[in-house]
Motif scaffolding. Structure first.
Motif, PDB file in Angstrom:
ATOM      1  N   ARG A 222       0.923  -1.213   0.083  1.00 37.60           N
ATOM      2  CA  ARG A 222      -0.001  -0.097  -0.016  1.00 37.60           C
ATOM      3  C   ARG A 222       0.788   1.186  -0.167  1.00 37.60           C
ATOM      4  O   ARG A 222       1.787   1.336   0.608  1.00 37.60           O
ATOM      5  CB  ARG A 222      -0.882   0.009   1.305  1.00 37.60           C
ATOM      6  CG  ARG A 222      -1.774  -1.158   1.480  1.00 37.60           C
ATOM      7  CD  ARG A 222      -2.769  -1.058   0.151  1.00 37.60           C
ATOM      8  NE  ARG A 222      -3.677  -2.246   0.081  1.00 37.60           N
ATOM      9  CZ  ARG A 222      -4.536  -2.639  -0.827  1.00 37.60           C
ATOM     10  NH1 ARG A 222      -4.745  -1.641  -1.909  1.00 37.60           N
ATOM     11  NH2 ARG A 222      -5.205  -3.771  -0.982  1.00 37.60           N
ATOM     12  N   ASP A 223       0.380   2.256  -0.714  1.00 42.69           N
ATOM     13  CA  ASP A 223       0.923   3.647  -0.474  1.00 42.69           C
ATOM     14  C   ASP A 223       0.887   4.271   0.710  1.00 42.69           C
ATOM     15  O   ASP A 223      -0.424   4.283   1.172  1.00 42.69           O
ATOM     16  CB  ASP A 223       0.278   4.540  -1.842  1.00 42.69           C
ATOM     17  CG  ASP A 223       0.707   6.101  -1.575  1.00 42.69           C
ATOM     18  OD1 ASP A 223       2.021   6.191  -1.714  1.00 42.69           O
ATOM     19  OD2 ASP A 223      -0.245   6.816  -1.302  1.00 42.69           O
ATOM     20  N   ALA A 229      -3.278   0.657  -3.558  1.00 43.66           N
ATOM     21  CA  ALA A 229      -2.087  -0.176  -3.938  1.00 43.66           C
ATOM     22  C   ALA A 229      -1.035   0.846  -4.338  1.00 43.66           C
ATOM     23  O   ALA A 229      -0.939   1.849  -4.946  1.00 43.66           O
ATOM     24  CB  ALA A 229      -2.656  -1.003  -5.012  1.00 43.66           C
ATOM     25  N   ASN A 230       0.281   0.383  -4.010  1.00 42.80           N
ATOM     26  CA  ASN A 230       1.408   1.175  -4.490  1.00 42.80           C
ATOM     27  C   ASN A 230       1.946   0.531  -6.102  1.00 42.80           C
ATOM     28  O   ASN A 230       1.187  -0.080  -6.598  1.00 42.80           O
ATOM     29  CB  ASN A 230       2.512   1.120  -3.469  1.00 42.80           C
ATOM     30  CG  ASN A 230       3.144  -0.447  -3.315  1.00 42.80           C
ATOM     31  OD1 ASN A 230       2.735  -1.206  -4.192  1.00 42.80           O
ATOM     32  ND2 ASN A 230       3.686  -0.827  -2.217  1.00 42.80           N
ATOM     33  N   ARG A 231       2.811   1.398  -6.414  1.00 40.35           N
ATOM     34  CA  ARG A 231       3.231   0.996  -7.961  1.00 40.35           C
ATOM     35  C   ARG A 231       3.563  -0.520  -8.286  1.00 40.35           C
ATOM     36  O   ARG A 231       2.941  -1.107  -9.087  1.00 40.35           O
ATOM     37  CB  ARG A 231       4.303   1.975  -8.225  1.00 40.35           C
ATOM     38  CG  ARG A 231       4.585   1.685  -9.888  1.00 40.35           C
ATOM     39  CD  ARG A 231       5.915   2.556 -10.274  1.00 40.35           C
ATOM     40  NE  ARG A 231       6.202   2.599 -11.578  1.00 40.35           N
ATOM     41  CZ  ARG A 231       5.588   3.331 -12.461  1.00 40.35           C
ATOM     42  NH1 ARG A 231       4.598   4.289 -12.176  1.00 40.35           N
ATOM     43  NH2 ARG A 231       5.938   3.083 -14.004  1.00 40.35           N
ATOM     44  N   PHE A 234       0.432  -2.789  -7.584  1.00 40.83           N
ATOM     45  CA  PHE A 234      -0.518  -2.610  -8.885  1.00 40.83           C
ATOM     46  C   PHE A 234      -0.099  -3.118 -10.065  1.00 40.83           C
ATOM     47  O   PHE A 234      -0.761  -4.112 -10.624  1.00 40.83           O
ATOM     48  CB  PHE A 234      -0.691  -0.999  -9.012  1.00 40.83           C
ATOM     49  CG  PHE A 234      -1.757  -0.781 -10.173  1.00 40.83           C
ATOM     50  CD1 PHE A 234      -2.991  -0.606  -9.899  1.00 40.83           C
ATOM     51  CD2 PHE A 234      -1.152  -0.711 -11.453  1.00 40.83           C
ATOM     52  CE1 PHE A 234      -3.895  -0.534 -11.065  1.00 40.83           C
ATOM     53  CE2 PHE A 234      -2.045  -0.400 -12.425  1.00 40.83           C
ATOM     54  CZ  PHE A 234      -3.332  -0.069 -12.074  1.00 40.83           C
ATOM     55  N   GLY A 294      -4.606   2.230  -7.986  1.00 40.33           N
ATOM     56  CA  GLY A 294      -3.188   2.302  -7.189  1.00 40.33           C
ATOM     57  C   GLY A 294      -2.759   3.654  -7.789  1.00 40.33           C
ATOM     58  O   GLY A 294      -3.098   4.421  -8.554  1.00 40.33           O
TER      59      GLY A 294
END
Length: 386
Positions: A222-223, A229-231, A234, A294
């Motif tokens: 996670r961001d 979702a983080n990069r 994702f 994301g």
């Protein structure tokens, strides 16, 4: 093995487990479950120890009422520790009902302790009911660990069954039960009760370790600011869909906050962070629960809409633009009139590679940015075998 010796060993084991749990609580005071479970071990040891005096010249109030009350408190403390790992919401009204039920159990014990059979029946059924509630809480666990949670749930149900069997034996030998305690036939249920309680105490700490592992996994996916979702996560999920479901169409959206650098420069990064979190929240609420969203850049987001018609996806994109424009006119007391731009494309994974789909969606976003912003642009893919 000699039964008194086995019970003494079991009680010593529970004391050691309780001591171990108390050390864990001192190391991790935020995890109050360790405190509850350490206290439950202590209450269990005290309750069983008090019940041992039923064969001696000890007041029935101590050897029956006090003993069974502490055994009930043992189960209550186990439940209090389990609640934090469950999807069950322990609201004020539910707390009040729970306290009322506990008071009724206590009153039933108090008014029946002069009758050995009745107080044993009340105590057995009360603890059985509490362990059934524990099995239900485990069923609503936040963890996706079926082997572990299934094992713990089975132990709780088995514990309840043992206590119900004990209650049935009491009913069959009602007239033969005296202040010496349970009938001889119930000795195996007593032994099972002691063993299962010890096994439960051994397994419970793993819930906290599972929670820590789950928390670390979520943090890696996670961001930190938006909780999307983080990069990395994702794109790993996108690649997974491309491999596993090549014949399922998706709609890819690239979303960018308009003039975000100006917002940071004029109002500060604090307002920019508020804007990012608010936009992320609006998009999360505006999408279906199984869609993927994301944060893949500073103010840039990406969305995958699974198995959806293109016209429906366009409606969703336009609605997101309108919701952001209406809800983000004022941020932290500042008139910002924030908007977003969206580029989108429909993709069949079997016919198009990931990087090609993202390139087309990014070009569509670029077109939206240069067409007045706060708009949605649909890109077109040429079918190329992957």
């Amino acid at each position: 093995m000699h039964l008194p010796t086995l019970i003494v060993i079991t009680l010593l084991t529970n004391l050691l487990i309780g001591f171990y749990l108390s050390i864990l609580y001192r190391r991790r005071p935020k995890d109050k479950c360790f405190k509850y479970w350490a206290l439950s071990c202590g209450c269990f040891v005290f309750g069983i120890s008090a019940s041992v005096f039923r064969g001696y010249d000890v007041p029935a109030f101590f050897s029956f009422f006090v003993a069974d009350f502490f055994l009930i408190v043992t189960a209550v403390l186990v439940l209090l520790g389990l609640i934090r790992f469950s999807r069950f919401r322990f609201t004020k009204a539910k707390r009040q009902r729970s306290i009322a039920i506990l008071c009724l159990m206590t009153l039933a014990l108090f008014f029946s302790y002069h009758n050995p059979a009745l107080v044993t029946l009340v105590g057995s059924l009360s603890v059985a009911m509490l362990f059934i509630a524990g099995a239900w809480l485990i069923r609503r666990s936040v963890f996706n660990e079926p082997i572990y949670t299934g094992t713990l749930q089975f132990i709780f149900i088995l514990h309840s069954v043992v206590l119900i069997v004990q209650a049935v034996l009491v009913c069959f030998h009602w007239d033969n039960i005296n202040y010496n305690g349970l009938p001889d036939q119930a000795i195996y249920t007593l032994l099972s009760h002691v063993t299962l309680t010890t096994l439960t105490a051994l397994l419970l700490p793993w819930l906290s370790f599972l929670k820590l592992e789950r928390s670390l996994t979520i943090k890696s996916q996670r961001d930190g600011l938006t909780k999307l979702a983080n990069r990395t996560f994702f794109f790993s999920q996108v690649e997974r869909h491309w491999l596993q479901y090549p014949q399922v169409k998706v709609v890819l959206m690239m979303i960018d906050i308009d003039h975000f650098k100006e917002i940071n420069d004029k109002f500060g990064h604090h307002v920019g962070d508020i804007a990012l979190k608010a936009v992320a929240d609006i998009m999360s609420k505006g999408l279906r629960s199984h869609d993927l969203i994301g944060r893949i850049g500073g103010e840039e987001f990406a969305v995958i809409l699974y198995n959806i018609e293109l016209d429906v996806a366009q409606q969703i994109a336009n609605r997101l633009c309108n919701q952001v424009m209406k809800q983000m006119a004022v941020i932290d007391g500042h008139n910002i009139n924030l908007t977003i731009s969206i580029g989108m494309v429909q993709v069949l994974p079997a016919h198009n590679q990931i990087h090609g789909a993202f390139k087309v969606a990014d070009e569509a976003l670029y077109h939206s940015k240069h067409s007045g912003r706060n708009t949605v642009t649909l890109g077109q893919l040429t079918e190329v075998s992957s």
